[in-house]
Design an enzyme around this catalytic site. Structure first.
Site, short mmCIF file in Angstrom:
data_model
loop_
_atom_site.label_atom_id
_atom_site.label_comp_id
_atom_site.label_asym_id
_atom_site.label_seq_id
_atom_site.Cartn_x
_atom_site.Cartn_y
_atom_site.Cartn_z
N LYS A 59 0.80 -1.22 0.00
CA LYS A 59 0.00 0.00 0.00
C LYS A 59 0.84 1.28 0.00
O LYS A 59 0.52 2.25 -0.69
CB LYS A 59 -0.96 0.00 1.19
CG LYS A 59 -2.05 -1.06 1.09
CD LYS A 59 -3.01 -0.99 2.26
CE LYS A 59 -4.09 -2.04 2.14
NZ LYS A 59 -5.08 -1.97 3.25
N GLY A 125 -1.32 -0.17 6.89
CA GLY A 125 -2.13 0.57 5.94
C GLY A 125 -3.52 0.89 6.44
O GLY A 125 -4.00 2.02 6.33
N ALA A 126 -4.20 -0.10 7.05
CA ALA A 126 -5.55 0.12 7.56
C ALA A 126 -5.54 1.09 8.74
O ALA A 126 -6.40 1.96 8.85
CB ALA A 126 -6.19 -1.20 7.97
#
Length: 240
Positions: A59, A125-126
């Site tokens: 990401k 990333g989240a």
């Protein structure tokens, strides 16, 4: 070039092909591009695909390689969608859009969340997307992570119980359960994990499962990728 797909490694378990097929009744191809090398995955996308989803561990690399960054990607530094356009490859982040939608629902509108405290656990990333979404809603954000040097002010995992006790919502972004979450007390919980959740039986007032976040980000993401509205009702059936 109406081919779509997902790049990342490993991704054989992903629900994305089933979701995309449900979204558009199978009229578009959607492939898993399972490559350990980001450069190889990017090359395949660039030559053969109109747009791709991006998952771990690519990401941040995707955001760095794209020609144009959507506003949320400029803030986060990570992307989970790449789209070919006439101006170049554009990077988007529907993780951000998905959690933004859940938080707005949880607090009863974007303005209602202002001043509330969000505890983000995990800063991949989240977690980065969740933290930025919470900030953009005017929330105070506290982050706990296994490694504390990823950004200024990140707290260690052993502070989760104390920080949760003074937070309005815990947003859990680690792929597996950690011992520090056992018995935490917090009014609301949202987790990113949609398969084998860590908090499905948690003692809290409101629990928002990973399937809700995942569906929200998929709906918004697929529209960005295809330019067409997906069939949300059929997509929701994939989780049953």
């Amino acid at each position: 070039m109406n081919k779509f797909g997902l790049i990342g490694y490993p991704i054989s378990f992903s629900l994305s092909p089933r979701l995309f097929n449900a979204a558009y009744s199978g009229k578009y191809a959607y492939d898993l591009i399972e490559e350990p090398s980001f450069d190889k995955a990017w090359e395949i996308f660039d030559k053969e695909y109109r747009a791709v989803n991006v998952t771990a561990p690519f990401k941040v690399l995707a955001a760095r390689r794209a020609d144009i960054l959507a506003p949320e990607v400029q803030k986060i530094g990570a992307a989970n969608i790449l789209v070919h356009t006439a101006e170049g490859i554009v990077a988007h982040n529907s993780d951000y859009l998905g959690v933004l939608a859940v938080l707005e629902e949880a607090f009863g509108g974007s303005g209602a969340a202002s001043g509330a405290t969000a505890l983000i656990v995990g800063y991949g990333g989240a977690g980065m997307a969740a933290a930025q979404a919470a900030r953009d809603l005017g929330m105070d954000v506290v982050i706990c992570n296994r490694t504390t040097g990823k950004a200024p002010g990140i707290r260690p995992l052993d502070e989760i119980p104390l920080l949760a006790s003074v937070s309005d919502i815990l947003i859990y972004c680690i792929p597996q359960a950690v011992s520090e979450i056992d018995g935490v007390k917090v009014p609301m919980i949202l987790e990113a994990k949609y398969k084998d959740p860590c908090f499905s039986d948690a003692d809290c007032d409101k629990y928002y499962p990973g399937t809700m976040w995942h569906l929200n980000q998929a709906v918004k993401g697929y529209e960005i990728m295809s330019g067409e509205k997906p069939d949300v009702e059929k997509m929701a059936l994939v989780y049953r």
